[in-house]
Design a protein around this motif. Structure first.
Motif, PDB file in Angstrom:
ATOM      1  N   VAL A 166       0.837  -1.196   0.000  1.00  0.00           N
ATOM      2  CA  VAL A 166       0.000   0.000   0.000  1.00  0.00           C
ATOM      3  C   VAL A 166       0.878   1.256   0.000  1.00  0.00           C
ATOM      4  N   ILE A 167       0.537   2.219  -0.842  1.00  0.00           N
ATOM      5  CA  ILE A 167       1.255   3.490  -0.880  1.00  0.00           C
ATOM      6  C   ILE A 167       0.472   4.531  -0.078  1.00  0.00           C
ATOM      7  N   ALA A 168       1.147   5.155   0.853  1.00  0.00           N
ATOM      8  CA  ALA A 168       0.548   6.186   1.686  1.00  0.00           C
ATOM      9  C   ALA A 168       1.514   7.364   1.768  1.00  0.00           C
ATOM     10  N   ASP A 169       1.105   8.408   2.480  1.00  0.00           N
ATOM     11  CA  ASP A 169       1.949   9.588   2.641  1.00  0.00           C
ATOM     12  C   ASP A 169       1.914  10.062   4.082  1.00  0.00           C
ATOM     13  N   TYR A 170       3.097  10.321   4.634  1.00  0.00           N
ATOM     14  CA  TYR A 170       3.210  11.005   5.930  1.00  0.00           C
ATOM     15  C   TYR A 170       3.004  12.487   5.656  1.00  0.00           C
ATOM     16  N   THR A 171       2.127  13.131   6.413  1.00  0.00           N
ATOM     17  CA  THR A 171       1.749  14.514   6.135  1.00  0.00           C
ATOM     18  C   THR A 171       2.116  15.487   7.252  1.00  0.00           C
ATOM     19  N   GLY A 172       2.926  15.044   8.201  1.00  0.00           N
ATOM     20  CA  GLY A 172       3.316  15.899   9.313  1.00  0.00           C
ATOM     21  C   GLY A 172       4.551  16.725   9.012  1.00  0.00           C
ATOM     22  N   PRO A 173       5.074  17.416  10.021  1.00  0.00           N
ATOM     23  CA  PRO A 173       6.259  18.261   9.835  1.00  0.00           C
ATOM     24  C   PRO A 173       7.529  17.430   9.640  1.00  0.00           C
ATOM     25  N   ILE A 174       8.512  18.047   8.994  1.00  0.00           N
ATOM     26  CA  ILE A 174       9.823  17.405   8.818  1.00  0.00           C
ATOM     27  C   ILE A 174      10.875  18.349   9.401  1.00  0.00           C
ATOM     28  N   ASP A 175      10.797  18.563  10.693  1.00  0.00           N
ATOM     29  CA  ASP A 175      11.738  19.477  11.344  1.00  0.00           C
ATOM     30  C   ASP A 175      13.145  18.907  11.365  1.00  0.00           C
ATOM     31  N   ASP A 176      13.248  17.598  11.536  1.00  0.00           N
ATOM     32  CA  ASP A 176      14.541  16.917  11.608  1.00  0.00           C
ATOM     33  C   ASP A 176      14.443  15.665  10.737  1.00  0.00           C
ATOM     34  N   PRO A 177      14.907  15.728   9.483  1.00  0.00           N
ATOM     35  CA  PRO A 177      14.759  14.578   8.583  1.00  0.00           C
ATOM     36  C   PRO A 177      15.380  13.297   9.120  1.00  0.00           C
ATOM     37  N   ALA A 178      16.531  13.406   9.765  1.00  0.00           N
ATOM     38  CA  ALA A 178      17.199  12.211  10.288  1.00  0.00           C
ATOM     39  C   ALA A 178      16.365  11.552  11.382  1.00  0.00           C
ATOM     40  N   ALA A 179      15.810  12.371  12.281  1.00  0.00           N
ATOM     41  CA  ALA A 179      14.990  11.831  13.363  1.00  0.00           C
ATOM     42  C   ALA A 179      13.702  11.227  12.811  1.00  0.00           C
ATOM     43  N   LEU A 180      13.090  11.894  11.846  1.00  0.00           N
ATOM     44  CA  LEU A 180      11.861  11.365  11.254  1.00  0.00           C
ATOM     45  C   LEU A 180      12.146  10.056  10.516  1.00  0.00           C
ATOM     46  N   ALA A 181      13.240   9.998   9.786  1.00  0.00           N
ATOM     47  CA  ALA A 181      13.602   8.780   9.061  1.00  0.00           C
ATOM     48  C   ALA A 181      13.799   7.623  10.026  1.00  0.00           C
ATOM     49  N   ALA A 182      14.485   7.889  11.137  1.00  0.00           N
ATOM     50  CA  ALA A 182      14.721   6.841  12.132  1.00  0.00           C
ATOM     51  C   ALA A 182      13.409   6.369  12.746  1.00  0.00           C
ATOM     52  N   PHE A 183      12.520   7.308  13.042  1.00  0.00           N
ATOM     53  CA  PHE A 183      11.223   6.934  13.608  1.00  0.00           C
ATOM     54  C   PHE A 183      10.419   6.085  12.634  1.00  0.00           C
ATOM     55  N   LEU A 184      10.293   6.545  11.392  1.00  0.00           N
ATOM     56  CA  LEU A 184       9.512   5.802  10.407  1.00  0.00           C
ATOM     57  C   LEU A 184      10.073   4.398  10.190  1.00  0.00           C
ATOM     58  N   SER A 185      11.389   4.294  10.161  1.00  0.00           N
ATOM     59  CA  SER A 185      12.025   2.991   9.950  1.00  0.00           C
ATOM     60  C   SER A 185      11.776   2.033  11.105  1.00  0.00           C
ATOM     61  N   SER A 186      11.425   2.572  12.273  1.00  0.00           N
ATOM     62  CA  SER A 186      11.222   1.727  13.452  1.00  0.00           C
ATOM     63  C   SER A 186       9.802   1.170  13.560  1.00  0.00           C
ATOM     64  N   VAL A 187       8.894   1.620  12.704  1.00  0.00           N
ATOM     65  CA  VAL A 187       7.482   1.240  12.823  1.00  0.00           C
ATOM     66  C   VAL A 187       7.229  -0.086  12.117  1.00  0.00           C
ATOM     67  N   PRO A 188       6.794  -1.121  12.836  1.00  0.00           N
ATOM     68  CA  PRO A 188       6.431  -2.383  12.192  1.00  0.00           C
ATOM     69  C   PRO A 188       5.275  -2.174  11.209  1.00  0.00           C
ATOM     70  N   GLY A 189       5.351  -2.832  10.074  1.00  0.00           N
ATOM     71  CA  GLY A 189       4.323  -2.672   9.057  1.00  0.00           C
ATOM     72  C   GLY A 189       4.670  -1.644   8.008  1.00  0.00           C
ATOM     73  N   LEU A 190       5.656  -0.799   8.308  1.00  0.00           N
ATOM     74  CA  LEU A 190       6.128   0.172   7.324  1.00  0.00           C
ATOM     75  C   LEU A 190       7.331  -0.439   6.618  1.00  0.00           C
ATOM     76  N   VAL A 191       7.186  -0.713   5.323  1.00  0.00           N
ATOM     77  CA  VAL A 191       8.255  -1.369   4.575  1.00  0.00           C
ATOM     78  C   VAL A 191       9.438  -0.420   4.430  1.00  0.00           C
ATOM     79  N   ASP A 192       9.188   0.783   3.988  1.00  0.00           N
ATOM     80  CA  ASP A 192      10.218   1.835   3.956  1.00  0.00           C
ATOM     81  C   ASP A 192       9.552   3.145   3.567  1.00  0.00           C
ATOM     82  N   HIS A 193      10.323   4.216   3.653  1.00  0.00           N
ATOM     83  CA  HIS A 193       9.816   5.564   3.415  1.00  0.00           C
ATOM     84  C   HIS A 193      10.649   6.254   2.344  1.00  0.00           C
ATOM     85  N   GLY A 194      10.198   7.437   1.927  1.00  0.00           N
ATOM     86  CA  GLY A 194      10.848   8.149   0.842  1.00  0.00           C
ATOM     87  C   GLY A 194      11.896   9.166   1.249  1.00  0.00           C
TER      88      GLY A 194
END
Length: 217
Positions: A166-194
């Motif tokens: 399934v393709i979805a979009d995160y629509t929140g703020p990106i204040d810290d790309p590295a922190a957001l990337a690390a968070f998204l990568s830690s979520v089970p069920g999320l294959v990967d992010h952009g």
């Protein structure tokens, strides 16, 4: 900027990057409107010993129609070069990709390449990254995964990813790309992010009114 000008800039960036392809290379081909200009530029060079892998069915079909040798990625364990477009390019080298929904395969291919080159028109260069960030999610537990990565929404009318997810979009703020990337990568069920980190990219090739510019990341 007119549509014609944008297409001309995309083509200029693609042609410049195609010059980096050498005969005998193993090349990863990205997905999207700028890559659509890259494929004929590579084919026009008449290289006969290329081995290519594609990040989407559309790219594979276009490349094959142009006479480029495309093979499954399970036949190669390393690539010499990968070239792909981008949705956003920040000054610090962080990149957002995935408008076409192939960002997981694009990231796999980029990571497997000795050099990953990003091509874009000048409108893709931004002062700071903003939403949306494309996501690829498993259908299993989808509602729970969307809650975990909120705010996020399934992309309406979007076909599944090349791997059926399934393709979805995160629509929140990106204040810290590295922190957001690390968070998204830690979520089970999320294959990967952009979100693509600076360390993944070797060079950015951008074309605009001032010509083609190259930047090492």
């Amino acid at each position: 900027m007119s549509v014609g000008e944008l297409e001309a800039f995309k083509r200029a960036a693609a042609v410049a990057a195609a010059e980096e392809v050498e005969d005998g290379m193993r090349v990863g081909l990205g997905t999207g409107s700028t890559v659509a200009h890259l494929l004929p530029a590579i084919a026009a060079r008449g290289l006969t010993r290329l081995r290519c892998v594609a990040t989407s069915v559309a790219t594979a079909e276009q490349a094959a129609a142009l006479g480029l040798a495309v093979e499954p990625f399970d036949t190669l364990d390393r690539l010499d070069l990968a070239i792909d477009g981008a949705d956003q390019i920040a000054p610090d080298g962080w990149i957002v990709k995935g408008g076409g929904g192939a960002h997981v395969r694009e990231k796999v291919v980029a990571a497997a390449a000795d050099r990953f080159v990003v091509i874009a028109d000048a409108t893709k260069v931004v002062d700071a990254l903003t939403a949306p960030v494309p996501l690829e999610l498993l259908a299993f537990g989808l509602a729970a995964t969307l809650v975990a990565v909120a705010p996020a929404t399934v992309r309406p009318g979007m076909a599944p990813s090349p791997d059926g997810n399934v393709i979805a979009d995160y629509t929140g703020p990106i204040d810290d790309p590295a922190a957001l990337a690390a968070f998204l990568s830690s979520v089970p069920g999320l294959v990967d992010h952009g979100l693509f980190p600076p360390a993944l990219t070797a060079e950015v090739v951008v074309a605009g009114p001032d010509g083609v510019r190259r930047r090492t990341v």
